[in-house]
Design a protein around this motif. Structure first.
Motif, PDB file in Angstrom:
ATOM      1  N   GLN A  57     -23.055  40.485  -2.444  1.00  0.00           N
ATOM      2  CA  GLN A  57     -21.689  40.922  -2.146  1.00  0.00           C
ATOM      3  C   GLN A  57     -20.759  39.746  -1.902  1.00  0.00           C
ATOM      4  O   GLN A  57     -19.624  39.725  -2.375  1.00  0.00           O
ATOM      5  CB  GLN A  57     -21.706  41.860  -0.937  1.00  0.00           C
ATOM      6  CG  GLN A  57     -22.398  43.189  -1.206  1.00  0.00           C
ATOM      7  CD  GLN A  57     -22.611  44.008   0.045  1.00  0.00           C
ATOM      8  OE1 GLN A  57     -22.253  43.586   1.158  1.00  0.00           O
ATOM      9  NE2 GLN A  57     -23.201  45.197  -0.105  1.00  0.00           N
ATOM     10  N   SER A  58     -21.250  38.740  -1.179  1.00  0.00           N
ATOM     11  CA  SER A  58     -20.390  37.604  -0.842  1.00  0.00           C
ATOM     12  C   SER A  58     -20.011  36.785  -2.065  1.00  0.00           C
ATOM     13  O   SER A  58     -18.940  36.184  -2.116  1.00  0.00           O
ATOM     14  CB  SER A  58     -21.075  36.713   0.196  1.00  0.00           C
ATOM     15  OG  SER A  58     -22.237  36.105  -0.344  1.00  0.00           O
ATOM     16  N   HIS A  59     -20.890  36.764  -3.072  1.00  0.00           N
ATOM     17  CA  HIS A  59     -20.601  36.001  -4.287  1.00  0.00           C
ATOM     18  C   HIS A  59     -20.095  36.881  -5.422  1.00  0.00           C
ATOM     19  O   HIS A  59     -19.877  36.399  -6.539  1.00  0.00           O
ATOM     20  CB  HIS A  59     -21.850  35.238  -4.735  1.00  0.00           C
ATOM     21  CG  HIS A  59     -22.244  34.132  -3.810  1.00  0.00           C
ATOM     22  ND1 HIS A  59     -21.501  32.979  -3.664  1.00  0.00           N
ATOM     23  CD2 HIS A  59     -23.291  34.002  -2.961  1.00  0.00           C
ATOM     24  CE1 HIS A  59     -22.084  32.183  -2.778  1.00  0.00           C
ATOM     25  NE2 HIS A  59     -23.169  32.784  -2.330  1.00  0.00           N
ATOM     26  N   GLN A  60     -19.934  38.174  -5.117  1.00  0.00           N
ATOM     27  CA  GLN A  60     -19.432  39.142  -6.093  1.00  0.00           C
ATOM     28  C   GLN A  60     -20.275  39.140  -7.378  1.00  0.00           C
ATOM     29  O   GLN A  60     -19.750  39.107  -8.494  1.00  0.00           O
ATOM     30  CB  GLN A  60     -17.948  38.874  -6.411  1.00  0.00           C
ATOM     31  CG  GLN A  60     -17.050  39.050  -5.196  1.00  0.00           C
ATOM     32  CD  GLN A  60     -15.580  38.861  -5.542  1.00  0.00           C
ATOM     33  OE1 GLN A  60     -15.222  37.983  -6.322  1.00  0.00           O
ATOM     34  NE2 GLN A  60     -14.729  39.698  -4.980  1.00  0.00           N
ATOM     35  N   VAL A  61     -21.574  39.156  -7.179  1.00  0.00           N
ATOM     36  CA  VAL A  61     -22.508  39.281  -8.294  1.00  0.00           C
ATOM     37  C   VAL A  61     -23.382  40.496  -8.021  1.00  0.00           C
ATOM     38  O   VAL A  61     -23.388  41.044  -6.918  1.00  0.00           O
ATOM     39  CB  VAL A  61     -23.371  38.016  -8.470  1.00  0.00           C
ATOM     40  CG1 VAL A  61     -22.509  36.802  -8.748  1.00  0.00           C
ATOM     41  CG2 VAL A  61     -24.268  37.779  -7.252  1.00  0.00           C
ATOM     42  N   SER A  62     -24.122  40.927  -9.028  1.00  0.00           N
ATOM     43  CA  SER A  62     -24.981  42.091  -8.847  1.00  0.00           C
ATOM     44  C   SER A  62     -26.249  41.720  -8.076  1.00  0.00           C
ATOM     45  O   SER A  62     -26.664  40.556  -8.054  1.00  0.00           O
ATOM     46  CB  SER A  62     -25.358  42.680 -10.212  1.00  0.00           C
ATOM     47  OG  SER A  62     -26.217  41.794 -10.907  1.00  0.00           O
ATOM     48  N   ASP A 147     -23.971  28.825  -5.341  1.00  0.00           N
ATOM     49  CA  ASP A 147     -22.865  29.692  -5.738  1.00  0.00           C
ATOM     50  C   ASP A 147     -22.545  29.548  -7.221  1.00  0.00           C
ATOM     51  O   ASP A 147     -22.335  30.539  -7.932  1.00  0.00           O
ATOM     52  CB  ASP A 147     -21.624  29.440  -4.881  1.00  0.00           C
ATOM     53  CG  ASP A 147     -21.243  27.971  -4.759  1.00  0.00           C
ATOM     54  OD1 ASP A 147     -21.900  27.113  -5.401  1.00  0.00           O
ATOM     55  OD2 ASP A 147     -20.281  27.679  -4.024  1.00  0.00           O
ATOM     56  N   ARG A 151     -23.063  32.509 -10.173  1.00  0.00           N
ATOM     57  CA  ARG A 151     -21.943  32.925 -11.029  1.00  0.00           C
ATOM     58  C   ARG A 151     -22.310  32.777 -12.510  1.00  0.00           C
ATOM     59  O   ARG A 151     -22.003  33.658 -13.323  1.00  0.00           O
ATOM     60  CB  ARG A 151     -20.691  32.110 -10.706  1.00  0.00           C
ATOM     61  CG  ARG A 151     -20.010  32.489  -9.405  1.00  0.00           C
ATOM     62  CD  ARG A 151     -18.615  31.901  -9.333  1.00  0.00           C
ATOM     63  NE  ARG A 151     -18.629  30.449  -9.399  1.00  0.00           N
ATOM     64  CZ  ARG A 151     -18.688  29.652  -8.338  1.00  0.00           C
ATOM     65  NH1 ARG A 151     -18.777  30.190  -7.123  1.00  0.00           N
ATOM     66  NH2 ARG A 151     -18.675  28.339  -8.462  1.00  0.00           N
ATOM     67  N   ASP A 154     -24.906  35.430 -13.459  1.00  0.00           N
ATOM     68  CA  ASP A 154     -24.293  36.752 -13.543  1.00  0.00           C
ATOM     69  C   ASP A 154     -23.536  36.912 -14.862  1.00  0.00           C
ATOM     70  O   ASP A 154     -23.606  37.966 -15.505  1.00  0.00           O
ATOM     71  CB  ASP A 154     -23.343  36.968 -12.363  1.00  0.00           C
ATOM     72  CG  ASP A 154     -22.977  38.431 -12.181  1.00  0.00           C
ATOM     73  OD1 ASP A 154     -23.886  39.241 -11.905  1.00  0.00           O
ATOM     74  OD2 ASP A 154     -21.789  38.772 -12.321  1.00  0.00           O
TER      75      ASP A 154
END
Length: 290
Positions: A57-62, A147, A151, A154
């Protein structure tokens, strides 16, 4: 266009990623292929499971990307530190075909699920993350930051999924994809597989009458398979479980157990990792062995 995509993705990969040499099987191990599949559970504490979801969630990945990151790190560490790791990942594709039905039968086709393994390439080469300002690298430009790694991974997963879902779900076969690579035809394109079971559930929501076996431990012919069964509707602190399936003709139980411990340690390390931490600093050995 699809062939060009795979040529670029698999460029300069000349052999499948192989793990460290497994212990020789016990004498007299001549059982049939189907009888050679064994499995071991990968331990995942509730706190680590919650930490992995928070990381995603914090890195906006699945969440799948986070689990794939741990799997890729395991393969990279246990293959001698290859800069590019190649393995298969399960792609669940929708289909309008009803088994046993043809166009003249008048039977309404069901939306089903075709499971196809597609190549996934994960890059550990620092040059790929440096950029113009070196923001993707660790302190003093050494190591790939977590991070940046997540990214990029993802984006890789999304590109592969989009490629597999184009044209109504029609994709090239594995053999056709391998022809776009430099991996010789006598070798398998990959020797390990990552199975994310959440895709199957999502497809079957729209077609409850279509039965797809969830017994992955005997259905895959790759030497090593990680199955992640994820239930997004569960209120459990650990709404997914991990099973490592392996070919007992190539691996002894102690080898598979050792790999499961490594993976558990990597997952625990990921669950508490800082964004600026480098991928190579994630722990592989449990604390009592360091």
């Amino acid at each position: 266009e699809e062939k060009r995509f795979w040529r670029e993705t698999l460029r300069e990969i000349r052999a499948p990623t192989r793990l460290f040499k497994a212990s020789p099987p016990a004498a007299g191990g001549g059982e049939a292929q189907g009888d050679r599949r064994q499995a071991v559970q990968v331990r995942l504490e509730a706190a680590a499971a919650a930490g992995l979801q928070a990381l995603a969630q914090s890195h906006q990945v699945s969440l799948e990307t986070v689990l794939l990151a741990a799997w890729a790190c395991l393969l990279q560490r246990c293959s001698g530190g290859e800069k590019r790791v190649l393995f298969g990942s399960l792609l669940a594709q929708p289909t309008q075909h009803t088994p046993g039905a043809d166009a003249s039968s008048g039977a309404a086709p069901l939306v089903g699920c075709v499971r196809a393994a597609v190549p996934t390439v994960v890059d550990f080469n620092e040059d790929k993350y440096a950029g113009d300002d070196g923001a993707g690298l660790g302190e003093n430009g050494v190591g790939v930051r977590l991070d940046a790694f997540l990214r990029r991974l993802d984006a890789t997963v999304r590109a592969t999924r989009e490629r597999g879902q184009q044209a109504g779900g029609a994709t090239l076969s594995i053999s056709a994809i391998q022809q776009q690579s430099e991996v010789a035809a006598e070798y398998s394109l990959f020797e390990s597989l990552f199975v994310w079971d959440d895709y199957t559930r999502g497809l079957l929501d729209a077609a409850a009458d279509v039965a797809v076996s969830s017994d992955h431990t005997t259905n895959w012919q790759y030497p090593l398979v990680l199955v992640v069964r994820h239930d997004a509707t569960s209120s459990s602190p650990a709404p997914y479980d991990l099973t490592l399936s392996y070919d007992a003709g190539l691996w002894q139980p102690k080898d598979a157990q050792r790999l499961s411990v490594y993976l558990s340690t990597l997952l625990a390390g990921l669950s508490t990792a800082a964004p600026a931490q480098t991928v190579h600093s994630l722990p592989l050995l449990p604390e009592d062995e360091v």
